[in-house]
Write a protein that holds these residues in place. Structure first.
Motif, PDB file in Angstrom:
ATOM      1  N   ARG A  51      -5.226  35.703  23.115  1.00 17.26           N
ATOM      2  CA  ARG A  51      -5.067  34.346  24.705  1.00 17.26           C
ATOM      3  C   ARG A  51      -4.856  32.919  24.612  1.00 17.26           C
ATOM      4  N   VAL A  52      -5.087  32.790  26.130  1.00 16.47           N
ATOM      5  CA  VAL A  52      -4.927  31.119  26.500  1.00 16.47           C
ATOM      6  C   VAL A  52      -6.003  30.420  27.534  1.00 16.47           C
ATOM      7  N   SER A  53      -5.965  28.992  26.404  1.00 20.21           N
ATOM      8  CA  SER A  53      -7.094  28.398  26.922  1.00 20.21           C
ATOM      9  C   SER A  53      -7.064  27.364  27.686  1.00 20.21           C
ATOM     10  N   GLY A  54      -7.090  27.184  28.894  1.00 14.56           N
ATOM     11  CA  GLY A  54      -6.393  25.925  30.005  1.00 14.56           C
ATOM     12  C   GLY A  54      -6.821  26.309  31.199  1.00 14.56           C
ATOM     13  N   ILE A  55      -5.573  26.245  32.210  1.00 11.37           N
ATOM     14  CA  ILE A  55      -6.600  25.841  33.399  1.00 11.37           C
ATOM     15  C   ILE A  55      -5.289  26.236  34.213  1.00 11.37           C
ATOM     16  N   LYS A  56      -6.327  27.188  35.435  1.00  6.99           N
ATOM     17  CA  LYS A  56      -4.753  28.503  35.128  1.00  6.99           C
ATOM     18  C   LYS A  56      -5.380  28.894  36.918  1.00  6.99           C
ATOM     19  N   ILE A  57      -4.422  29.109  37.581  1.00  3.85           N
ATOM     20  CA  ILE A  57      -4.249  29.970  38.801  1.00  3.85           C
ATOM     21  C   ILE A  57      -4.084  31.776  38.832  1.00  3.85           C
ATOM     22  N   PRO A  58      -5.848  32.336  38.629  1.00  2.00           N
ATOM     23  CA  PRO A  58      -6.040  33.860  39.112  1.00  2.00           C
ATOM     24  C   PRO A  58      -4.367  34.371  39.140  1.00  2.00           C
ATOM     25  N   GLY A  59      -3.760  35.496  38.445  1.00  2.85           N
ATOM     26  CA  GLY A  59      -3.044  35.982  39.247  1.00  2.85           C
ATOM     27  C   GLY A  59      -2.058  35.375  40.017  1.00  2.85           C
ATOM     28  N   GLY A  60      -1.942  34.086  39.742  1.00  4.32           N
ATOM     29  CA  GLY A  60      -0.922  33.663  40.245  1.00  4.32           C
ATOM     30  C   GLY A  60       0.759  33.737  40.114  1.00  4.32           C
ATOM     31  N   LEU A  61       0.953  34.535  38.678  1.00  2.00           N
ATOM     32  CA  LEU A  61       2.159  34.731  38.076  1.00  2.00           C
ATOM     33  C   LEU A  61       2.692  36.318  38.638  1.00  2.00           C
ATOM     34  N   SER A  62       1.787  36.706  39.006  1.00  2.00           N
ATOM     35  CA  SER A  62       1.398  38.462  39.886  1.00  2.00           C
ATOM     36  C   SER A  62       2.057  38.069  40.694  1.00  2.00           C
ATOM     37  N   PHE A  63       1.682  36.899  42.067  1.00  2.00           N
ATOM     38  CA  PHE A  63       1.461  36.767  43.309  1.00  2.00           C
ATOM     39  C   PHE A  63       3.302  36.292  43.548  1.00  2.00           C
ATOM     40  N   LEU A  64       4.173  35.339  42.374  1.00  2.00           N
ATOM     41  CA  LEU A  64       5.213  34.669  42.830  1.00  2.00           C
ATOM     42  C   LEU A  64       6.093  35.648  41.951  1.00  2.00           C
ATOM     43  N   MET A  65       5.602  36.531  41.171  1.00  2.00           N
ATOM     44  CA  MET A  65       6.462  38.017  40.604  1.00  2.00           C
ATOM     45  C   MET A  65       7.014  39.233  42.143  1.00  2.00           C
ATOM     46  N   HIS A  66       5.960  39.530  42.694  1.00  2.00           N
ATOM     47  CA  HIS A  66       5.653  40.741  43.409  1.00  2.00           C
ATOM     48  C   HIS A  66       4.960  39.913  44.728  1.00  2.00           C
ATOM     49  N   TYR A  67       4.129  38.290  44.607  1.00  2.00           N
ATOM     50  CA  TYR A  67       3.549  38.280  46.473  1.00  2.00           C
ATOM     51  C   TYR A  67       2.419  38.973  46.350  1.00  2.00           C
ATOM     52  N   ASN A  68       1.826  39.789  44.982  1.00  2.00           N
ATOM     53  CA  ASN A  68       0.329  39.929  45.020  1.00  2.00           C
ATOM     54  C   ASN A  68      -0.371  39.706  44.147  1.00  2.00           C
ATOM     55  N   PHE A  69      -1.610  38.938  44.446  1.00  2.00           N
ATOM     56  CA  PHE A  69      -2.371  38.837  43.231  1.00  2.00           C
ATOM     57  C   PHE A  69      -2.516  40.073  41.958  1.00  2.00           C
ATOM     58  N   ASN A  70      -2.957  41.050  42.340  1.00  2.00           N
ATOM     59  CA  ASN A  70      -3.319  42.023  41.800  1.00  2.00           C
ATOM     60  C   ASN A  70      -1.964  42.805  41.234  1.00  2.00           C
ATOM     61  N   SER A  71      -0.920  42.636  41.081  1.00  2.00           N
ATOM     62  CA  SER A  71      -0.028  43.640  40.949  1.00  2.00           C
ATOM     63  C   SER A  71       0.334  43.694  38.773  1.00  2.00           C
ATOM     64  N   PRO A  72       0.476  44.584  38.699  1.00  2.00           N
ATOM     65  CA  PRO A  72       1.068  44.269  37.174  1.00  2.00           C
ATOM     66  C   PRO A  72       1.974  43.402  36.927  1.00  2.00           C
ATOM     67  N   VAL A  73       1.488  43.005  35.363  1.00  2.00           N
ATOM     68  CA  VAL A  73       2.798  42.172  34.562  1.00  2.00           C
ATOM     69  C   VAL A  73       3.385  42.544  33.177  1.00  2.00           C
ATOM     70  N   THR A  74       4.308  42.984  33.297  1.00  2.00           N
ATOM     71  CA  THR A  74       4.576  43.716  31.678  1.00  2.00           C
ATOM     72  C   THR A  74       4.041  42.095  30.503  1.00  2.00           C
ATOM     73  N   GLY A  75       3.064  42.492  29.598  1.00  2.23           N
ATOM     74  CA  GLY A  75       2.834  41.353  28.735  1.00  2.23           C
ATOM     75  C   GLY A  75       3.060  41.651  27.229  1.00  2.23           C
ATOM     76  N   LEU A  76       2.876  40.910  26.211  1.00  2.00           N
ATOM     77  CA  LEU A  76       3.871  41.055  24.573  1.00  2.00           C
ATOM     78  C   LEU A  76       3.272  41.783  24.650  1.00  2.00           C
ATOM     79  N   THR A  77       2.082  42.867  24.453  1.00  2.00           N
ATOM     80  CA  THR A  77       1.917  43.820  23.557  1.00  2.00           C
ATOM     81  C   THR A  77       2.358  44.933  24.348  1.00  2.00           C
ATOM     82  N   ALA A  78       2.955  44.906  25.157  1.00  2.00           N
ATOM     83  CA  ALA A  78       3.638  46.164  25.722  1.00  2.00           C
ATOM     84  C   ALA A  78       5.129  46.331  24.700  1.00  2.00           C
ATOM     85  N   PHE A  79       5.345  45.679  24.426  1.00  2.00           N
ATOM     86  CA  PHE A  79       6.650  45.390  23.154  1.00  2.00           C
ATOM     87  C   PHE A  79       6.481  45.199  22.111  1.00  2.00           C
TER      88      PHE A  79
END
Length: 460
Positions: free
Chosen positions: A281-309
């Motif tokens: 987990r990560v503790s800090g200040i975040k924009i919920p779904g921000g990385l999903s939006f930058l990658m797919h222009y949708n805040f709810n789009s899934p992004v592959t995480g570390l546990t997938a590897f």
């Protein structure tokens, strides 16, 4: 300490130290071309003085950059023999191209650049300046191409098995234009332009604060500010494009950059934070779904995480990759804010009245250098545990015959020598800056050959 870790530390140290200088050479080369082009067009002597002054500093950075870069080539053979054999065909082609297209161009024009003032016509000297600048740009091309092939291999096949396996090029241009090379090259170039521009801004802001060389410094500051503003904004677009490529070709690296663990879930974007690898987990200040939006222009789009590897295919230093990446982004946004603020005051005709802003620019020269360093740390540490992504592990790539004591001894020796070189660089750079473009009492019409000799011998 483990031999592999020591070998990695040694190479990281030598590369990081070397990389202080090439970005400055490329960035200063661009400013030198601009200053001299204006001089050739307008015949105004102040631009001639600026071109000569920054050529002297360019010579210093170029010389130390060449010296510090030689060591890395030996380390490939001494510490990374398996790696050298594996990528020899790829690196050999890229470095041969560098010699033909970059070193030949630089060496052909370098003498005219340094010693041709008052000996050749101004337009001939300008051509030499452009030639040296392009040579440094071409050199960056082939180094980045070789490194990008390690990130996203293309245009090759594997011959041999086990320790005798090696990559062999089947398509040279596919190797050159591998999936990440163009994005990464643009990112490197832009970082170099910013390093050079902010050094020019720093020096001339210092002169303006001290009331020295005011007229010439205002001209230089404005030109460098335009360069810094354009390329800081361009770097934002370049960084986004690079991140999109990482998402496609190195998803584990992207997950580490944002501390995203969930295998297939929307990903947050952190402004700042701290990664707990064990708790995932990560503790800090975040924009919920921000990385999903930058990658797919949708805040709810899934992004592959570390546990997938599998665990042995994830970057082992997740928090380090996360922190380095966020430092780079924070500096990039700071540079945009700083340059845009300066442009705003420029249009308000009060730029040079803001001493507090000029003081910020004096110390801001270090920011592009830090961003360049942590950007490379992000790229290289995020690629782990692979030295060639998906093909060759770092643990399999180092020389089996070299002992940890041998590497440690050479690391200490390199640290001592490089520290002395850095102190010499700072001393000579500071001395040239304090001397200024010319004496305040009279124009400095001394031949540049004398100035360069003084810089390199420490008698300036």
């Amino acid at each position: 300490m483990d031999t592999e870790i020591l070998a990695r530390i040694q190479f990281a140290f030598t590369v990081a130290f070397h990389y202080i200088y090439p970005p400055l050479s490329i960035g200063l080369g661009l400013l030198m071309v601009i200053f001299e082009s204006i001089y050739v067009r307008t015949k105004k002597k102040e631009y001639h003085v600026l071109a000569k002054f920054w050529t002297k500093i360019f010579a210093l950075t170029f010389g130390i950059g060449v010296v510090t870069g030689i060591v890395m080539e030996f380390e490939f053979g001494t510490n990374w023999a398996v790696y050298s054999r594996y990528v020899g065909d790829v690196f050999g082609s890229a470095l041969a191209a560098e010699g033909i297209f970059a070193f030949a161009l630089e060496s052909g024009f370098l003498g005219v650049l340094l010693f041709g003032w008052n000996r050749v016509k101004p337009w001939v000297h300008l051509v030499a300046t452009v030639g040296v600048f392009l040579g440094s740009m071409f050199s960056a091309i082939w180094i980045v191409v070789a490194n990008s092939w390690q990130q996203t291999p293309a245009g090759y096949h594997i011959v041999g098995e086990g320790l005798n396996a090696r990559a062999e090029i089947t398509d040279f241009w596919a190797m050159v234009f591998n999936p990440s090379s163009v994005d990464r090259l643009l990112h490197v170039w832009l970082g170099a332009f910013l390093a050079g521009a902010f050094l020019v801004l720093s020096v001339h802001a210092y002169y303006l604060i001290k009331g020295r060389y005011v007229d010439i410094s205002k001209k230089a500051f404005k030109i460098a500010l335009v360069v810094a503003t354009v390329f800081s904004l361009s770097q934002l677009a370049s960084g986004h494009s690079s991140a999109e490529g990482v998402a496609v070709y190195q998803p584990a690296k992207l997950a580490a950059m944002e501390g995203h663990f969930a295998a297939n879930a929307p990903a947050d974007m952190y402004i700042l934070g701290w990664v707990d690898k064990e708790q995932q987990r990560v503790s800090g200040i975040k924009i919920p779904g921000g990385l999903s939006f930058l990658m797919h222009y949708n805040f709810n789009s899934p992004v592959t995480g570390l546990t997938a590897f599998p665990k042995d295919e994830r970057p082992p230093q997740v928090n380090a990759v996360f922190q380095f990446y966020h430092i780079m982004v924070a500096i990039g946004m700071t540079l945009i804010l700083l340059t845009c603020l300066a442009v705003f005051f420029w249009f308000k005709k009060s730029l040079f009245e803001k001493k507090w802003l000029l003081w910020i620019f004096v110390f801001a020269a270090i920011l592009p250098q830090i961003a360049n360093q942590v950007g490379w740390f992000t790229a290289e540490m995020g690629r782990q545990p692979w030295v060639v992504y998906g093909l060759l592990r770092t643990s399999e790539a180092f020389s089996q015959a070299v002992t940890s004591n041998q590497i440690l001894f050479s690391l200490i020796l390199f640290f001592a020598v490089y520290s002395l070189l850095f102190l010499l660089f700072v001393y000579l750079l500071n001395k040239k800056i304090k001397h200024g473009p010319y004496d305040e009492s009279e124009d400095d019409d001394r031949p540049l050959t004398k100035g360069i000799t003084e810089v390199l011998t420490g008698n300036a």
